[in-house]
Write a protein that holds these residues in place. Structure first.
Motif, PDB file in Angstrom:
ATOM      1  N   LYS A   8      -5.498 122.299   1.497  1.00 16.03           N
ATOM      2  CA  LYS A   8      -4.822 121.411   0.557  1.00 16.03           C
ATOM      3  C   LYS A   8      -3.895 122.162  -0.385  1.00 16.03           C
ATOM      4  CE  LYS A   8      -8.533 118.045   0.727  1.00 16.03           C
ATOM      5  NZ  LYS A   8      -9.588 117.340  -0.010  1.00 16.03           N
ATOM      6  N   GLY A   9      -3.736 123.461  -0.178  1.00 19.42           N
ATOM      7  CA  GLY A   9      -2.814 124.244  -0.992  1.00 19.42           C
ATOM      8  C   GLY A   9      -3.439 124.914  -2.194  1.00 19.42           C
ATOM      9  N   GLY A  10      -4.715 124.668  -2.443  1.00 22.99           N
ATOM     10  CA  GLY A  10      -5.399 125.326  -3.550  1.00 22.99           C
ATOM     11  C   GLY A  10      -5.816 126.742  -3.165  1.00 22.99           C
ATOM     12  N   ARG A  11      -6.584 127.368  -4.043  1.00 16.84           N
ATOM     13  CA  ARG A  11      -7.048 128.725  -3.762  1.00 16.84           C
ATOM     14  C   ARG A  11      -8.542 128.740  -3.501  1.00 16.84           C
ATOM     15  NH1 ARG A  11      -5.104 132.973  -8.131  1.00 16.84           N
ATOM     16  NH2 ARG A  11      -6.337 131.624  -9.473  1.00 16.84           N
ATOM     17  N   LYS A  12      -8.925 129.582  -2.559  1.00 16.08           N
ATOM     18  CA  LYS A  12     -10.332 129.883  -2.334  1.00 16.08           C
ATOM     19  C   LYS A  12     -10.520 131.348  -2.681  1.00 16.08           C
ATOM     20  CE  LYS A  12     -11.710 126.616   1.222  1.00 16.08           C
ATOM     21  NZ  LYS A  12     -12.304 126.468   2.562  1.00 16.08           N
ATOM     22  N   LEU A  13     -11.622 131.628  -3.353  1.00 13.88           N
ATOM     23  CA  LEU A  13     -11.923 132.993  -3.768  1.00 13.88           C
ATOM     24  C   LEU A  13     -12.956 133.577  -2.819  1.00 13.88           C
ATOM     25  CD1 LEU A  13     -12.205 134.499  -7.136  1.00 13.88           C
ATOM     26  CD2 LEU A  13     -14.356 134.428  -5.923  1.00 13.88           C
ATOM     27  N   ILE A  14     -12.744 134.820  -2.422  1.00  6.20           N
ATOM     28  CA  ILE A  14     -13.702 135.541  -1.582  1.00  6.20           C
ATOM     29  C   ILE A  14     -14.288 136.663  -2.433  1.00  6.20           C
ATOM     30  CG2 ILE A  14     -14.030 136.918   0.498  1.00  6.20           C
ATOM     31  CD1 ILE A  14     -11.424 135.595   1.572  1.00  6.20           C
ATOM     32  N   ASN A  16     -17.758 139.327  -2.248  1.00  5.49           N
ATOM     33  CA  ASN A  16     -18.987 139.826  -1.613  1.00  5.49           C
ATOM     34  C   ASN A  16     -19.400 138.999  -0.391  1.00  5.49           C
ATOM     35  OD1 ASN A  16     -19.137 141.867  -3.490  1.00  5.49           O
ATOM     36  ND2 ASN A  16     -20.594 140.799  -4.801  1.00  5.49           N
ATOM     37  N   GLY A  17     -18.422 138.548   0.390  1.00  5.25           N
ATOM     38  CA  GLY A  17     -18.723 137.824   1.620  1.00  5.25           C
ATOM     39  C   GLY A  17     -18.962 136.335   1.449  1.00  5.25           C
ATOM     40  N   TYR A  18     -18.827 135.822   0.227  1.00  4.04           N
ATOM     41  CA  TYR A  18     -18.997 134.398  -0.041  1.00  4.04           C
ATOM     42  C   TYR A  18     -17.650 133.769  -0.371  1.00  4.04           C
ATOM     43  CZ  TYR A  18     -24.025 135.305  -0.520  1.00  4.04           C
ATOM     44  OH  TYR A  18     -25.323 135.664  -0.292  1.00  4.04           O
ATOM     45  N   LEU A  19     -17.517 132.494  -0.030  1.00  9.26           N
ATOM     46  CA  LEU A  19     -16.314 131.720  -0.357  1.00  9.26           C
ATOM     47  C   LEU A  19     -16.612 130.800  -1.531  1.00  9.26           C
ATOM     48  CD1 LEU A  19     -15.121 130.684   3.205  1.00  9.26           C
ATOM     49  CD2 LEU A  19     -13.825 132.055   1.588  1.00  9.26           C
ATOM     50  N   TYR A  20     -15.660 130.723  -2.454  1.00  8.69           N
ATOM     51  CA  TYR A  20     -15.793 129.856  -3.618  1.00  8.69           C
ATOM     52  C   TYR A  20     -14.547 128.989  -3.752  1.00  8.69           C
ATOM     53  CZ  TYR A  20     -19.349 133.245  -5.155  1.00  8.69           C
ATOM     54  OH  TYR A  20     -20.442 134.061  -5.241  1.00  8.69           O
ATOM     55  N   ILE A  21     -14.747 127.789  -4.288  1.00  3.29           N
ATOM     56  CA  ILE A  21     -13.616 126.930  -4.631  1.00  3.29           C
ATOM     57  C   ILE A  21     -13.641 126.688  -6.141  1.00  3.29           C
ATOM     58  CG2 ILE A  21     -13.363 125.801  -2.386  1.00  3.29           C
ATOM     59  CD1 ILE A  21     -15.037 123.493  -3.414  1.00  3.29           C
ATOM     60  N   LYS A  22     -12.460 126.467  -6.708  1.00  2.00           N
ATOM     61  CA  LYS A  22     -12.359 126.298  -8.155  1.00  2.00           C
ATOM     62  C   LYS A  22     -13.011 124.987  -8.574  1.00  2.00           C
ATOM     63  CE  LYS A  22      -9.005 126.139 -11.901  1.00  2.00           C
ATOM     64  NZ  LYS A  22      -7.573 126.203 -12.236  1.00  2.00           N
ATOM     65  N   ARG A  23     -13.867 125.085  -9.572  1.00  2.00           N
ATOM     66  CA  ARG A  23     -14.534 123.896 -10.100  1.00  2.00           C
ATOM     67  C   ARG A  23     -13.878 123.429 -11.386  1.00  2.00           C
ATOM     68  NH1 ARG A  23     -20.680 123.743 -12.122  1.00  2.00           N
ATOM     69  NH2 ARG A  23     -19.675 124.322 -14.063  1.00  2.00           N
ATOM     70  N   SER A  24     -13.643 124.372 -12.317  1.00  2.00           N
ATOM     71  CA  SER A  24     -13.035 124.019 -13.603  1.00  2.00           C
ATOM     72  C   SER A  24     -12.586 125.288 -14.311  1.00  2.00           C
ATOM     73  CB  SER A  24     -14.023 123.244 -14.479  1.00  2.00           C
ATOM     74  OG  SER A  24     -15.150 124.051 -14.768  1.00  2.00           O
ATOM     75  N   SER A  25     -11.960 125.101 -15.460  1.00  2.00           N
ATOM     76  CA  SER A  25     -11.533 126.255 -16.267  1.00  2.00           C
ATOM     77  C   SER A  25     -11.480 125.840 -17.734  1.00  2.00           C
ATOM     78  CB  SER A  25     -10.175 126.770 -15.801  1.00  2.00           C
ATOM     79  OG  SER A  25      -9.191 125.783 -15.984  1.00  2.00           O
ATOM     80  N   ASN A  26     -11.461 126.850 -18.594  1.00  2.00           N
ATOM     81  CA  ASN A  26     -11.265 126.616 -20.028  1.00  2.00           C
ATOM     82  C   ASN A  26     -10.291 127.673 -20.554  1.00  2.00           C
ATOM     83  OD1 ASN A  26     -12.751 128.982 -20.492  1.00  2.00           O
ATOM     84  ND2 ASN A  26     -14.673 127.845 -20.773  1.00  2.00           N
ATOM     85  N   LYS A  27     -10.256 127.898 -21.840  1.00  4.14           N
ATOM     86  CA  LYS A  27      -9.277 128.820 -22.425  1.00  4.14           C
ATOM     87  C   LYS A  27      -9.511 130.279 -22.047  1.00  4.14           C
ATOM     88  CE  LYS A  27      -8.335 125.893 -26.389  1.00  4.14           C
ATOM     89  NZ  LYS A  27      -8.390 125.765 -27.842  1.00  4.14           N
ATOM     90  N   SER A  28     -10.723 130.614 -21.600  1.00  3.51           N
ATOM     91  CA  SER A  28     -11.017 132.016 -21.319  1.00  3.51           C
ATOM     92  C   SER A  28     -11.558 132.306 -19.920  1.00  3.51           C
ATOM     93  CB  SER A  28     -12.015 132.555 -22.356  1.00  3.51           C
ATOM     94  OG  SER A  28     -13.230 131.837 -22.240  1.00  3.51           O
ATOM     95  N   SER A  29     -11.963 131.271 -19.190  1.00  7.45           N
ATOM     96  CA  SER A  29     -12.630 131.514 -17.914  1.00  7.45           C
ATOM     97  C   SER A  29     -12.263 130.476 -16.865  1.00  7.45           C
ATOM     98  CB  SER A  29     -14.153 131.480 -18.087  1.00  7.45           C
ATOM     99  OG  SER A  29     -14.572 132.453 -19.011  1.00  7.45           O
TER     100      SER A  29
END
Length: 192
Positions: A8-14, A16-29
């Motif tokens: 869908k054009g978003g980013r997936k983070l890899i 240590n061998g695991y895949l993550y999708i963005k859940r949320s963010s705030n001003k620092s994280s």
């Protein structure tokens, strides 16, 4: 940390061998959830800084890392990138990429039909909009060439409400010159 694009054009983070999708963010994280939240009921979260340069925290997963899945995601991303650069058929793009992968990676890459459908979708997004009038019909860049980047649009004449457009290659013209008979057809009325 490494990133790949999702379908869908978003980013997936890899990480240590695991895949993550963005859940949320705030001003620092930025908060990332395991991509297997549903499949394995995995509630693992990774927290990174806004630049994704530092991992602030990682919680435990309910499953082992899967390097084959990560390689399959990278292969799917490569197919999508090739689809926009290459004019090869969707089947050829899928076959070429699958041939480069090991069996365990191919198993994780979903079906060939799904991969081909995704290639066609990506290519349709790149196409110009359907013209509503003759003036909207503009041939630019790759739309004036063959797949091997040879001229294909020979003539595009506009006069008032009439338009004549001729497509041919030099090889095609040579074949016409050598032919004893020509048979022609044309579109004499269009709905544009």
């Amino acid at each position: 940390m490494e990133f790949i694009k999702s379908n869908k054009g978003g980013r997936k983070l890899i990480h240590n061998g695991y895949l993550y999708i963005k859940r949320s963010s705030n001003k620092s994280s930025i908060y990332w959830q395991c991509s297997h939240k549903v499949k394995f009921a995995c509630k693992a979260l990774l927290t990174s800084d806004l630049d994704c340069a530092v991992v602030k925290s990682v919680s435990a997963h309910t499953h082992d890392p899967d390097s084959s899945e990560v390689k399959a995601e990278k292969a799917r991303q490569q197919i999508n990138a090739d689809a926009l650069r290459s004019r090869a058929t969707p089947g050829q793009l899928v076959f070429d990429e699958m041939a480069r992968q090991e069996l365990d990676v191919r198993v994780k890459m979903t079906t060939a039909c799904s991969l081909k459908r995704n290639i066609n979708y990506k290519r349709r997004q790149k196409q110009p909009p359907v013209p509503q009038t003759l003036e909207d019909l503009i041939f630019e860049g790759e739309w004036r060439e063959t797949y091997d980047q040879k001229p294909f649009l020979l003539c595009d004449m506009h006069e008032a409400t009439d338009r004549v457009t001729i497509f041919a290659t030099n090889d095609g013209l040579k074949n016409l010159c050598a032919a004893d008979s020509w048979f022609m057809d044309g579109t004499f009325k269009s709905c544009l």
